[in-house]
Structure formats: structure tokens, C-alpha cells
Design an enzyme around this catalytic site. Structure first.
Site, PDB file in Angstrom:
ATOM      1  N   TYR A 144      21.171  17.867  24.529  1.00 47.77           N
ATOM      2  CA  TYR A 144      20.912  18.958  25.467  1.00 47.77           C
ATOM      3  C   TYR A 144      20.417  20.155  24.689  1.00 47.77           C
ATOM      4  CZ  TYR A 144      21.819  22.526  29.057  1.00 47.77           C
ATOM      5  OH  TYR A 144      21.699  23.567  29.971  1.00 47.77           O
ATOM      6  N   ASP A 239      18.566  21.781  16.528  1.00 45.69           N
ATOM      7  CA  ASP A 239      19.247  22.614  17.509  1.00 45.69           C
ATOM      8  C   ASP A 239      20.705  22.717  17.056  1.00 45.69           C
ATOM      9  OD1 ASP A 239      20.643  23.709  19.567  1.00 45.69           O
ATOM     10  OD2 ASP A 239      19.867  22.371  21.126  1.00 45.69           O
ATOM     11  N   LYS A 267      26.001  30.229  20.897  1.00 43.91           N
ATOM     12  CA  LYS A 267      27.462  30.109  20.839  1.00 43.91           C
ATOM     13  C   LYS A 267      28.093  30.986  19.745  1.00 43.91           C
ATOM     14  CE  LYS A 267      27.137  25.577  23.002  1.00 43.91           C
ATOM     15  NZ  LYS A 267      27.600  25.699  24.376  1.00 43.91           N
TER      16      LYS A 267
HETATM   17  C1  LIG Z   1      23.042  21.960  21.506  1.00 43.57           C
HETATM   18  C2  LIG Z   1      22.792  22.956  22.597  1.00 43.57           C
HETATM   19  N1  LIG Z   1      21.589  23.527  22.706  1.00 43.57           N
HETATM   20  C3  LIG Z   1      21.317  24.436  23.653  1.00 43.57           C
HETATM   21  C4  LIG Z   1      22.272  24.799  24.576  1.00 43.57           C
HETATM   22  C5  LIG Z   1      21.957  25.803  25.615  1.00 43.57           C
HETATM   23  O1  LIG Z   1      22.625  27.002  25.354  1.00 43.57           O
HETATM   24  P1  LIG Z   1      22.949  28.035  26.527  1.00 43.57           P
HETATM   25  O2  LIG Z   1      23.917  27.395  27.435  1.00 43.57           O
HETATM   26  O3  LIG Z   1      23.489  29.233  25.785  1.00 43.57           O
HETATM   27  O4  LIG Z   1      21.652  28.353  27.197  1.00 43.57           O
HETATM   28  C6  LIG Z   1      23.541  24.219  24.512  1.00 43.57           C
HETATM   29  C7  LIG Z   1      24.567  24.572  25.490  1.00 43.57           C
HETATM   30  O5  LIG Z   1      25.589  23.978  25.615  1.00 43.57           O
HETATM   31  C8  LIG Z   1      23.801  23.278  23.501  1.00 43.57           C
HETATM   32  O6  LIG Z   1      24.997  22.679  23.390  1.00 43.57           O
END
Ligand SMILES: Cc1ncc(COP(=O)(O)O)c(C=O)c1O
Length: 428
Positions: A144, A239, A267
Site C-alpha cells: 500500500y 516506500d 508516520k
Molecule cells: C507503506 C505505506 N505507504 C503509504 C501510506 C499512506 O500514508 P498516509 O495514510 O499517511 O497517506 C501508508 C499508510 O498506511 C503506508 O503504510
């Protein structure tokens, strides 16, 4: 436990907020029941609107690595708030957190701050496309990267050539530029690259996956991916929204000694405020506006409150040489304890863990990709979730989520959790 007030608040919320929540997984759809409304939190504990105390294993989905309402972070935010919360003009603190982040993370020269992990990944992909001058990207099924259109893609019938939207509102036009690969399967990535020669700008990956439960990269996978990208002139995007500043100071790049071209953060980097960031070496970052042609912007990006929280958090992590070991030890202790009581009660399961990320899958087979993660027994998970909730332990309300261990958890909390799991295991 009694959740009367939470239920009443949820009923009110549903009348004015779609599904009663501002992010879908909070609605408990995967586990049934009523979402819990939080009144406040401190350290490892949540206190809900019915005055139940819950040990928190989600920690705002990752950011609260040192526990809730962590004083240095709270104080930094309060001090800043008194001086104005946003100016839309440069402030010194943006440079301070950028310098610190760049000093902690390998292979990056510059970093740009945004407001969420979604924005970070979306911008990183735009930058990669702009830099490479190619449109297609490869992502991995089950990873994700936030909810921007390019990522809301599932394998289409012509999966080797292109994906298809997995949400209405995402166009076929967008979907055709996102190719779906199998996590931990380098052959599959190789085939995709072969079938789309010279068309792929970047591969984006959670280098330790956390959004299909926790799935570590198998030995050699990330290095093979790095080599494949180099051989084909493709940028590798890590990511690290979940893993950055959680698994090591320098994230997975440091942990497994693999170089990424662009890294995304979220985060932990915001200390619990809305912050994301993406970073790379100068050659790539200098393509961003106002230096270069790739546009990216934000009214509230780098605002002083968010930067104060993030800077205080990164300072704490940077100054504590033992923090990541301590977290990993606590998580290993929990892992051992859970495995012991589930085994003793013949509950089929697999536990995956890297550092302070851990997840329990209710299936015996090894969990290495989305397909194997999806085999977990969801009915067992639901019982497990509600059983633990009833004992004052809050894990994510979905079988596809990682538990995030916080340093505020004591060994007594962990023992309490393992004992609760032992009781719940008898009902599964
Ligand atoms: C690996 C990863 N990338 C991107 C995101 C997206 O971040 P946000 O919820 O702050 O938009 C998340 C959210 O859980 C994530 O776990």
C-alpha cells in the site's frame, strides 16, 4: 467491556461522516462490531469514551513509536503553537529537521516535506517519471502506498501488460501505467520489465511489507531488485512510510544495506502530526520545482507544528543508541510468547516479524506475498480480535495489518498480552 458511549458516538458520526469515519479501516467492517472512540492516550495505553483502558498495539498505525503523548514531542508542539501555526513562508525549523533526516538516512541529499504518506508516494512517483521520462511504474500486489490513483490498481486480465482500477473513480487510462508484480518474486518482476522494455520509470516497494500483515523480503530479493533496476535504467523507490525511523535510524536501506533511489516517509517522521516526506540524491531532487520542471507543492507543507513534532521525535530517536534494539527485543519477546500459547492450543498460525513490526497470520503456511497472506482464516482473526479487545488489548481491526510495538510497552504489558492470548486461544 462496555462500549455504550462509543456506540452512541458512532451512530452520531454516521449521520454526518461517510461510514462514521475519516479512514475506512477504522470502521471495523472487517471484524464487525462498533469502532471504539478514543478520549485520550498516554504511553502504551488508550482510554476510550467508556473509560476502558486498552493496551495499544496500533499506535496510530505506526507514528507513536515512543508512546502516546510523549512529553518532548508534546512540549515542542505546544511551544510552537503559541507562536503561530502556519505561515506559508519558510521557517528555520524546516531546515533543521531536513538536516537531521538527511544525516540519519543513507543515500539522500535533499528531502521535501508533505502532509501524508499518500502525498509522499504520489510525489515520488511523479518525480521518478519526470526524471526518467517514462510513464509506467511497477508496484507489488498487497503493498500500500496511499490512496492516489496510480496505486489503487489490481491485476487486470492482461496483468503482464497492465493493471485495472480497483476503485471506481480510477480511470483505465491511469491503470494502464501501473503494472502489478508478486512480492518476493524476482522472476515475475523480470518478466514485467521484459514485456515493457524501456517504458518503466520506477519500481515502488515497501521494502519490508506491512500492509498485508508484516512480510519480510526473502533473502536476496531486494538486492536482486536493485540489480534489475540498475540493469534496466529504472529508479527504485523504497516506500519507508512504515519502516522509516522505525526499523533503524536509516530505515530498511540501513537495515539490509540496499540503496534506494527515492525514499518515502510518513508516520514516525511526523511524531503523530500529519507529515510525509520524500528524499533522494541531488541529481534527482533537483528536478523538483522550483529548481526543476517537476511540479509539487503544499499550502501546509512543512508547517511549524508538524515540523516541531517531527524534529522532537527524530531527535529522541537519534540520541538513543539502544532504541531500535530495545524495540526489537520487546517484539521478539512478544513473538515467542504468542507462538508458545498458540502452539500449546493447536491454533494454526504463522508469525512474521522484523524489528518492531509483527503480525499473526492464522494459517500454517509461510506468508511471503499477498496470495499467501490472503489465505489466513478470517473467522479466527475476528474471534481473536474481539477476544483481545474484551481483555483490554487493541490490535488493528483487520487481518492484513501489522502490529506496531512502542517503547512505552513494558514487559508486564507484554506478559499481560500473552496471558490474554492464551485465554483467547482456547476459544479459537
Ligand atoms: C507503506 C505505506 N505507504 C503509504 C501510506 C499512506 O500514508 P498516509 O495514510 O499517511 O497517506 C501508508 C499508510 O498506511 C503506508 O503504510
Amino acid at each position: 467491556m462496555n462500549y455504550k458511549r462509543s456506540s452512541a458516538l458512532f451512530a452520531q458520526a454516521e449521520t454526518v461522516i461517510p461510514g462514521g469515519v475519516n479512514s475506512p479501516v477504522r470502521a471495523f467492517k472487517a471484524v464487525g462490531g462498533t469502532p471504539i472512540f478514543v478520549k485520550e492516550a498516554k504511553g502504551a495505553y488508550l482510554y476510550d469514551e467508556d473509560d476502558n483502558r486498552l493496551i495499544d498495539y496500533i499506535n496510530s498505525w505506526g507514528p507513536m513509536i515512543l508512546g502516546h503523548a510523549y512529553e518532548p514531542v508534546v512540549n515542542a508542539v505546544v511551544d510552537k503553537a503559541k507562536k503561530g501555526t502556519s505561515f506559508g513562508m519558510p521557517t528555520e525549523i524546516e531546515t533543521q529537521i531536513a538536516q537531521l533526516a538527511v544525516s540519519m538516512v543513507p543515500n539522500i541529499d535533499k528531502i521535501r516535506f508533505v502532509n501524508s504518506g499518500t502525498e509522499a508516494c504520489m510525489s515520488a512517483v511523479r518525480l521518478a517519471r519526470g526524471f526518467a521520462g517514462k510513464d509506467k511504474i511497477i508496484k507489488f500486489a498487497g503493498c500500500y502506498h496511499g490512496h492516489s490513483d496510480s496505486f489503487l490498481i489490481q491485476a487486470g486480465s492482461g496483468a503482464v501488460t497492465f493493471g485495472s482500477p480497483n476503485s471506481p473513480g480510477v480511470t483505465q487510462g491511469t491503470a494502464k501505467d501501473t503494472l502489478l508484480a508478486r512480492y518476493n518474486d524476482i522472476e515475475n518482476v523480470t518478466q514485467l520489465i521484459e514485456a515493457n522494455k524501456n517504458e518503466i520509470s520506477c519500481v515502488i516497494i515497501e521494502p519490508v511489507a506491512g500492509n498485508m500483515g508484516c512480510i519480510p523480503p526473502i533473502e536476496g530479493f531486494l538486492q536482486a531488485l536493485r540489480d534489475l533496476c540498475d540493469a534496466n535504467n529504472i529508479l527504485l523507490i523504497f516506500d519507508e512510510v512504515m519502516t522509516g525511523f522505525r526499523l533503524a535510524k536509516g530505515g530498511v536501506q540501513e537495515l539490509f544495506n540496499i540503496k534506494a533511489d527515492i525514499v518515502c516517509f510518513g508516520k514516525v517522521i511526523g511524531g503523530g502530526l500529519p507529515v510525509g516526506a520524500f528524499a533522494a540524491r541531488n541529481e534527482i531532487m533537483n528536478h523538483l520545482a522550483p529548481l526543476g520542471p517537476v511540479y509539487q507543492a503544499g499550502t501546509l507543507s512543512g508547517n511549524p507544528l508538524a515540523m516541531a513534532a517531527g524534529l522532537a521525535m527524530l531527535n529522541e530517536l537519534n540520541n538513543d543508541a539502544e532504541i531500535f534494539n530495545r524495540l526489537a527485543k520487546k517484539t521478539a519477546y512478544l513473538h515467542e510468547g504468542i507462538a508458545k500459547v498458540l502452539n500449546a492450543n493447536n491454533v494454526a498460525h504463522t508469525i512474521n516479524r522484523v524489528g518492531s513490526m509483527i503480525s499473526v497470520h492464522f494459517d500454517e503456511a509461510e506468508v511471503v506475498d499477498f496470495e499467501t497472506a490472503a489465505k489466513g482464516n478470517n473467522d479466527t482473526f475476528k474471534k481473536f480480535f474481539h477476544g483481545l479487545l474484551d481483555k483490554g488489548i487493541y490490535i488493528a481491526p483487520s487481518a492484513f495489518e501489522t502490529w506496531f510495538i512502542t517503547d512505552a510497552l513494558t514487559y508486564e504489558d507484554l506478559d499481560f498480552t500473552i496471558e490474554a492470548i492464551e485465554i483467547v486461544a482456547k476459544t479459537l
